[in-house]
Structure formats: structure tokens, C-alpha cells
Design a protein around this motif. Structure first.
Motif, PDB file in Angstrom:
ATOM      1  N   LYS A   1    -127.992  -3.929  32.946  1.00 53.09           N
ATOM      2  CA  LYS A   1    -126.987  -4.033  31.888  1.00 53.09           C
ATOM      3  C   LYS A   1    -127.006  -5.420  31.260  1.00 53.09           C
ATOM      4  O   LYS A   1    -126.836  -5.565  30.041  1.00 53.09           O
ATOM      5  N   LEU A   2    -127.232  -6.443  32.078  1.00 50.08           N
ATOM      6  CA  LEU A   2    -127.331  -7.800  31.557  1.00 50.08           C
ATOM      7  C   LEU A   2    -128.507  -7.933  30.599  1.00 50.08           C
ATOM      8  O   LEU A   2    -128.409  -8.579  29.544  1.00 50.08           O
ATOM      9  N   LEU A   3    -129.629  -7.326  30.938  1.00 56.57           N
ATOM     10  CA  LEU A   3    -130.796  -7.365  30.054  1.00 56.57           C
ATOM     11  C   LEU A   3    -130.496  -6.702  28.720  1.00 56.57           C
ATOM     12  O   LEU A   3    -130.887  -7.192  27.657  1.00 56.57           O
ATOM     13  N   GLU A   4    -129.796  -5.577  28.787  1.00 51.10           N
ATOM     14  CA  GLU A   4    -129.456  -4.862  27.558  1.00 51.10           C
ATOM     15  C   GLU A   4    -128.530  -5.700  26.681  1.00 51.10           C
ATOM     16  O   GLU A   4    -128.730  -5.807  25.463  1.00 51.10           O
ATOM     17  N   VAL A   5    -127.531  -6.313  27.292  1.00 55.07           N
ATOM     18  CA  VAL A   5    -126.598  -7.159  26.543  1.00 55.07           C
ATOM     19  C   VAL A   5    -127.330  -8.348  25.928  1.00 55.07           C
ATOM     20  O   VAL A   5    -127.127  -8.696  24.758  1.00 55.07           O
ATOM     21  N   SER A   6    -128.192  -8.990  26.725  1.00 55.30           N
ATOM     22  CA  SER A   6    -128.921 -10.158  26.251  1.00 55.30           C
ATOM     23  C   SER A   6    -129.820  -9.819  25.073  1.00 55.30           C
ATOM     24  O   SER A   6    -129.950 -10.598  24.129  1.00 55.30           O
TER      25      SER A   6
ATOM     26  N   ARG B   1    -117.652  -8.668  39.099  1.00 50.79           N
ATOM     27  CA  ARG B   1    -118.375  -7.443  38.731  1.00 50.79           C
ATOM     28  C   ARG B   1    -117.571  -6.622  37.723  1.00 50.79           C
ATOM     29  O   ARG B   1    -118.113  -6.119  36.738  1.00 50.79           O
ATOM     30  N   LYS B   2    -116.265  -6.466  37.984  1.00 51.00           N
ATOM     31  CA  LYS B   2    -115.441  -5.676  37.071  1.00 51.00           C
ATOM     32  C   LYS B   2    -115.339  -6.345  35.712  1.00 51.00           C
ATOM     33  O   LYS B   2    -115.369  -5.676  34.676  1.00 51.00           O
ATOM     34  N   LEU B   3    -115.191  -7.652  35.711  1.00 54.20           N
ATOM     35  CA  LEU B   3    -115.092  -8.365  34.440  1.00 54.20           C
ATOM     36  C   LEU B   3    -116.354  -8.170  33.623  1.00 54.20           C
ATOM     37  O   LEU B   3    -116.297  -7.871  32.419  1.00 54.20           O
ATOM     38  N   PHE B   4    -117.518  -8.311  34.265  1.00 52.51           N
ATOM     39  CA  PHE B   4    -118.764  -8.144  33.514  1.00 52.51           C
ATOM     40  C   PHE B   4    -118.951  -6.700  33.058  1.00 52.51           C
ATOM     41  O   PHE B   4    -119.276  -6.446  31.889  1.00 52.51           O
ATOM     42  N   ASN B   5    -118.760  -5.752  33.954  1.00 55.65           N
ATOM     43  CA  ASN B   5    -119.004  -4.350  33.595  1.00 55.65           C
ATOM     44  C   ASN B   5    -118.075  -3.869  32.481  1.00 55.65           C
ATOM     45  O   ASN B   5    -118.507  -3.192  31.541  1.00 55.65           O
ATOM     46  N   GLN B   6    -116.788  -4.227  32.575  1.00 54.28           N
ATOM     47  CA  GLN B   6    -115.845  -3.783  31.554  1.00 54.28           C
ATOM     48  C   GLN B   6    -116.125  -4.431  30.200  1.00 54.28           C
ATOM     49  O   GLN B   6    -116.117  -3.758  29.161  1.00 54.28           O
ATOM     50  N   THR B   7    -116.377  -5.727  30.189  1.00 58.02           N
ATOM     51  CA  THR B   7    -116.657  -6.402  28.916  1.00 58.02           C
ATOM     52  C   THR B   7    -117.996  -5.969  28.338  1.00 58.02           C
ATOM     53  O   THR B   7    -118.132  -5.804  27.116  1.00 58.02           O
ATOM     54  N   ALA B   8    -118.998  -5.745  29.204  1.00 57.93           N
ATOM     55  CA  ALA B   8    -120.312  -5.319  28.715  1.00 57.93           C
ATOM     56  C   ALA B   8    -120.241  -3.926  28.102  1.00 57.93           C
ATOM     57  O   ALA B   8    -120.852  -3.661  27.047  1.00 57.93           O
ATOM     58  N   ASP B   9    -119.500  -3.018  28.739  1.00 55.81           N
ATOM     59  CA  ASP B   9    -119.371  -1.661  28.199  1.00 55.81           C
ATOM     60  C   ASP B   9    -118.690  -1.684  26.822  1.00 55.81           C
ATOM     61  O   ASP B   9    -119.128  -0.991  25.893  1.00 55.81           O
ATOM     62  N   GLN B  10    -117.635  -2.484  26.690  1.00 58.44           N
ATOM     63  CA  GLN B  10    -116.941  -2.567  25.399  1.00 58.44           C
ATOM     64  C   GLN B  10    -117.814  -3.253  24.349  1.00 58.44           C
ATOM     65  O   GLN B  10    -117.822  -2.859  23.181  1.00 58.44           O
ATOM     66  N   PHE B  11    -118.564  -4.254  24.768  1.00 57.41           N
ATOM     67  CA  PHE B  11    -119.448  -4.958  23.834  1.00 57.41           C
ATOM     68  C   PHE B  11    -120.548  -4.037  23.300  1.00 57.41           C
ATOM     69  O   PHE B  11    -120.835  -4.023  22.100  1.00 57.41           O
ATOM     70  N   LEU B  12    -121.160  -3.248  24.180  1.00 57.49           N
ATOM     71  CA  LEU B  12    -122.275  -2.390  23.779  1.00 57.49           C
ATOM     72  C   LEU B  12    -121.814  -1.247  22.869  1.00 57.49           C
ATOM     73  O   LEU B  12    -122.630  -0.693  22.121  1.00 57.49           O
ATOM     74  N   GLU B  13    -120.533  -0.896  22.922  1.00 61.50           N
ATOM     75  CA  GLU B  13    -120.027   0.142  22.026  1.00 61.50           C
ATOM     76  C   GLU B  13    -120.006  -0.323  20.571  1.00 61.50           C
ATOM     77  O   GLU B  13    -120.274   0.454  19.659  1.00 61.50           O
TER      78      GLU B  13
END
Length: 584
Positions: free
Chosen positions: A294-299, A177-189
Motif C-alpha cells: 500500500k505504501l508503494l501504491e501511495v508513493s 498501522r491504523k493511522l496509515f491504513n485509514q489515511t491511505a485508503d481515503q487518499f487513494l479514493e
């Protein structure tokens, strides 16, 4: 051209590009030379030894191409290619003529010896026999009786996928969970930064237990962690997850409680729907909905097309789907190199989709029964018994140890089970610890509600009746099961989930239709009017409108809940009418 050494003559017509993740291409040029050298070695013009089997390999290639045009699975064709390659390498190493009855028998005798030494499973040995038989008979037209002398072995060593224990999940799930949330937040920036980055470029920082880790290939790590998490929440198998299309009703709002993604299962030749949210059969925690949004947004940032896959990554500036070797690289090259997870038996622990699926199978079977488990997994009874019914070995041994210790204490001290459990200081049985419900103090009832205390004082009256009718033994106690008296009981709880409200509405409808089972309208009202009024006035107005509508739609589309499809089930609830009241 000499008899032995042959300067390469690589033919592009003998190369097939496959849709199989494990074998992306099948190059029949390799089979023409001793030892089956790799494609690059041949193309570089290195000296190779000619094997004098062009006609046979060409026939195999022709049948291979025919089957491909007929729609045969690329995975099946690739496996035939791999098995033939292994056979040829074995023959070349021993300088045996490859395509003869003697060489086939010798090769299978070698495999049989490996089984005897414990180097090969009997199941794998049987698969090799089957595959070699098809190669020699279907592809090369050799006599079918060549396999008669080859010994067979009973397939008795199949190992099912092992479920994760509770301690295993406590290690892996927070990490993923932490790996996905942290990487997703940085990716979306700054998505462009990560999408344009070279695979060896450091782009993100992952913080775990106070330590910082510099990440390369951030998008791949982000999507791999999301895929493992979704496999835990939905119990889907690997092939289904790889083929999932991004749902069209996506919304980055937790108010959306329903996501459906159709996926085609080739082996069973049917469309299945992987469902995410508070739906009919699974209790999904709220935080998973946030993660899924968040996964939908990243995808969508990665691929905004309407028919896009849910799980994709960027490789060499090209959008590519997640594949099995992507997950293998995530585990083998990165995860195990930087993080050490150990299970209760001292073995290395890594996320595996099949093991998450087995974990979900066990939880569903315990909490919601075999019917829900069957629907959730979508597999045949044979597949479930083979792969998804064994649980976790360590946990199973713990349960057996608990039982044996308590029984031994009972025999030695001649006391009850509870007293023996207290004497041994076994406060919670392993099985109780392993399968904690989402609502630990909540017990579901067939009328669509739940009970916070099924063994309260309310059950005393029920037990007295049960002793008269069922002759309960001393010391036995039943949970309260007077379904009509649940409504208005202080222990009743109504969970606002579509499945529970569907069951509640079905219970109400079944009661209303039972009017034809009564003597008259007065008899019906006397028995059920208070219950119907309580549901209509005290429960339904407090249910969220969207949940109520979905439950009503379930009744319209699928009919009543399976527990309440027959009005005859209401008959035992109708009080017996004394004969004098009927004759009056």
C-alpha cells in the motif's frame, strides 16, 4: 554611520542556502550586529547595533564558502555556523570582545560550569571544545595554543537509544498501522483532493478507539506513520529512510516477497540495501508486506517518476521529501496534543526511529545472533556497543529482579532454580516475555530445519551419549542435536523462507562434497544416502519454486551458507570405522 546604531544594510551575498534540515540557511549578516538579530528583523529596516567585526566575519564566510565548494557536509558547516552564533550572542550579552583568547576561555569556563551543575553533558562540552577549536584555528587562523588552558572532561555520560518494551510496542504499533491504513485508503479514493488541499484544510477522518479525529495535512501524517512502521520492520536509521528510492520492482501483490531499495550512507561511504520481505536475515510478518504494498501504491500516486523517493509529502502544493522537522512536528504538534501514550515508568511515549532501530537490534541479537545483528544494522562494533546494545531500562531491571528473587529463594530454601521460580510464582521470566520468537514453539537447527520439541523423548538417547562422552552433571539436559536424524523425525519442521532453504541446500551440498572424506562410495552411501534421498524426494518437491530458485541463486552468488562452507565440519558426523572392518 554612528559607532552604535546602524540602519540595516542587509547583503544577500552573505546568505547561504543549506541542504541541512535543521539549519536551512546560514545568514552571516546577523553576526555583524550585537545580539545577532534574525534575518527578518534586519530586512525590515529596524535599528540595530553594529558590532565592528565585519572583517573577521567576512573571513569566516570566505572559508565557509571554500569548504562548501570542496564538498564539506552542509550539516557540518551549519553546525560551525550555529556554534559561532551561540558564542557571539554570549559575548554580546556580557559586552565582551568576541574574538580574543580571554573571551574564548571565559566562554568555555561558562560551559564547564554548566557541566558541573548538570545542565550540559560532558559529551556536548567536548564537542563544543572541538568545534570552537576548528572555528578559531581553521577558519580564523588564531593560534592553536589558545585551547591549551581550557579543561577537558572524560566523555562518560553518553546515553544510548533505549529500546521499546513489549508493552510500548503494543501501544504504538496498532495506532500507527491504523493511522496509515485509514489515511491511505481515503487518499487513494481521491488523491487530487488531498494533494490540492491547503495545510489548514480538514480533509480526512481518523477513527481510534471509538473516537473520530478530523485530520489536516493528511498526506504528511500518512507518510510519517509509514516511515515509523518501516523503521520498525527494517531497523533502518533515519537518514537511510529519508533517502530511500522507491523500488522499481514494486507490485501491489503480496506474492512479491522481495523489495530492495539502495540507499547511500555518507558517513561510511557505501551503498546499503534496505530489504523488505521474507529475505535472508529478518523474519517479517505477512501483514507488513500488505502495508508495504500500500505504501508503494501511495508513493507512486504522489510521484510517478522512475527515480522518486519512497517517502514524500505535499507542502504548499509542492512535492517535498520527509525531513526530521516533519517527524518532530508530527509528534509534537499533533500526536502528543490529541493522544496520550505512557510507558511503564510513567513517561510520555512517542515513536522515534532510533528507538525502533534499537528494538530491532535487540530482537535480532536474541533470535538470530550477533552475526545477523551486525549485517542487519550495518554499523561498526563501536557504534553498536555505544548505541544499540543496552535494551530497555525497565525491562532490564525486570530481568535483574527476576534473577535476584530466584537466587534469594534458592539460598533460603536450598532448592533448584525451577522450584524457586515456581515457589515465587514467576511463571514467565521477563526476558522470555520480552523476546518472544515469531514461532514460540519452534527452535532452529543448523541443518536448515526447525524443531517443534527439541527436548522430546528423541533427545534422551542423545543425552545418554552425551553423558558418556561429555560427563554431563546430574540435572543437566541437552536439546537433541543429531542433525542427520532430523530428517524423517516427526518434530522436524521446514520453514519456507529463503534463508532456511539456503541453509538446507548448503547442508545437502556439504554432505555430497564429503564423499572425498570417505573410504569409498559404499562408505559414503552407508552414512548419508538416506538423508540425501529424504531431502531430494520428501522436502525439495514441496518447496515453492520461487523460494527454491532464490535460495539456489544465493548459493550461486554468495556460496554456501556460513555454517556449511567447510566440508571438514561433516567429519564428526561420519561414524568411526572399526579397525576390523578396514582390514577386511
Amino acid at each position: 554611520m554612528s559607532n552604535n546604531n546602524y540602519l540595516n544594510s542587509w547583503d544577500g551575498n552573505l546568505l547561504f542556502h543549506m541542504n541541512d534540515d535543521y539549519t536551512p540557511r546560514c545568514d552571516f549578516n546577523r553576526m555583524l550586529y550585537k545580539g545577532c538579530p534574525n534575518t527578518k528583523y534586519i530586512q525590515q529596516g529596524n535599528t540595530v547595533e553594529y558590532a565592528h567585526r565585519y572583517e573577521i566575519i567576512f573571513q569566516f564566510k570566505e572559508r565557509f564558502e571554500e569548504k562548501m565548494k570542496e564538498g564539506c557536509s552542509h550539516a557540518t558547516l551549519s553546525l560551525s555556523y550555529i556554534k559561532l552564533m551561540s558564542f557571539l550572542k554570549w559575548c554580546d550579552t556580557r559586552e565582551i570582545e568576541a574574538f580574543s583568547k580571554q573571551s574564548l576561555e571565559a566562554y568555555m569556563a561558562y560551559q564547564f560550569e554548566r557541566v558541573r551543575l548538570g545542565l550540559l553533558k560532558a559529551t556536548s562540552y567536548s564537542q563544543i571544545i572541538t568545534k570552537m577549536g576548528k572555528i578559531f584555528n581553521d577558519y580564523l587562523d588564531y593560534p592553536s595554543d589558545w585551547l591549551i588552558a581550557i579543561p577537558t572532561i572524560r566523555r562518560g555520560d553518553n546515553e544510548p537509544f533505549e529500546a521499546y518494551s513489549r508493552s510500548d510496542l503494543k501501544q504504538m504499533l496498532p495506532f500507527l498501522r491504523k493511522l496509515f491504513n485509514q489515511t491511505a485508503d481515503q487518499f487513494l479514493e481521491n488523491p487530487k483532493k488531498y494533494m490540492d488541499a491547503h495545510k489548514n484544510q480538514c480533509t480526512a477522518i481518523f477513527i481510534w478507539q471509538g473516537h473520530e479525529y478530523i485530520l489536516k495535512a493528511t498526506i504528511t501524517k500518512m507518510m510519517c506513520s509509514a516511515l515509523f512502521l518501516l523503521s520498525y520492520y527494517t531497523y533502518s536509521n533515519t537518514s537511510t529512510l529519508f533517502k530511500l528510492k522507491r523500488p522499481k520492482n514494486n507490485s501491489v501483490s503480496i506474492s512479491k516477497q522481495w523489495y530492495q531499495m539502495p540507499a547511500f550512507k555518507r558517513r561510511s561511504f557505501k551503498i546499503v540495501h534496505v530489504e523488505m520481505g521474507e529475505h535472508d536475515y529478518l523474519d517479517i510478518p505477512k501483514y507488513s508486506l500488505t502495508l508495504f504494498d500500500k505504501l508503494l501504491e501511495v508513493s507512486k500516486v504522489l510521484d510517478s517518476s522512475d527515480d522518486a523517493l519512497l517517502f514524500q509529502t505535499i507542502s504548499n502544493n509542492t512535492l517535498t521529501p520527509i525531513k526530521p522537522n516533519t517527524l518532530q512536528a508530527f509528534n509534537g504538534i499533533w500526536l502528543e496534543k490529541h493522544f496520550v501514550f505512557i510507558d511503564q515508568t510513567g513517561r510520555k511515549l512517542r515513536p522515534v526511529v532510533s528507538r525502533f532501530r534499537e528494538t530491532g537490534a535487540q530482537l535480532t541479537a536474541v533470535h538470530q545472533g550477533e552475526l545477523a545483528n551486525n549485517i542487519t544494522l550495518g554499523n561498526s562494533p563501536i557504534t553498536r556497543s555505544k548505541h544499540y546494545s543496552k535494551g530497555n531500562t525497565h525491562s532490564n531491571n525486570g530481568m535483574m529482579q527476576d534473577v535476584l528473587s530466584i537466587r534469594q529463594e534458592q539460598v533460603q530454601t536450598k532448592q533448584s532454580v525451577k522450584s524457586a521460580q515456581l515457589a515465587l510464582r514467576i511463571e514467565v521470566l521477563t526476558i522470555e516475555e520480552e523476546f518472544k520468537a515469531n514461532y514460540p514453539m519452534l527452535s532452529r537447527t543448523p541443518n536448515g530445519g526447525s524443531c517443534t520439541n527439541p527436548f522430546s523423548e528423541k533427545s534422551d538417547t542423545y543425552n545418554r551419549k552425551a553423558k558418556q562422552l561429555m560427563s554431563l552433571k546430574d540435572g543437566e539436559k541437552l536439546a537433541c542435536a543429531e542433525l542427520l536424524k532430523c530428517f524423517g523425525c516427526p518434530h522436524q519442521v521446514i520453514v519456507q523462507s529463503v534463508s532456511d532453504i539456503w541453509c538446507l541446500l548448503s547442508f545437502k551440498t556439504c554432505i555430497e562434497e564429503s564423499i572425498y572424506q570417505h573410504l569409498d562410495i559404499h562408505h559414503y552411501r552407508q552414512n548419508f544416502e538416506s538423508v540425501i534421498s529424504f531431502i531430494r524426494e520428501n522436502i525439495l518437491p514441496k518447496i515453492k519454486k520461487d523460494i527454491l530458485k532464490k535460495a539456489e541463486k544465493l548459493i550461486d552468488d554468495n556460496g554456501l551458507h556460513p555454517l556449511w562452507q567447510d566440508t571438514n565440519i561433516i567429519l564428526p558426523m561420519i561414524p568411526t570405522i572399526p579397525m576390523w572392518s578396514v582390514t577386511e
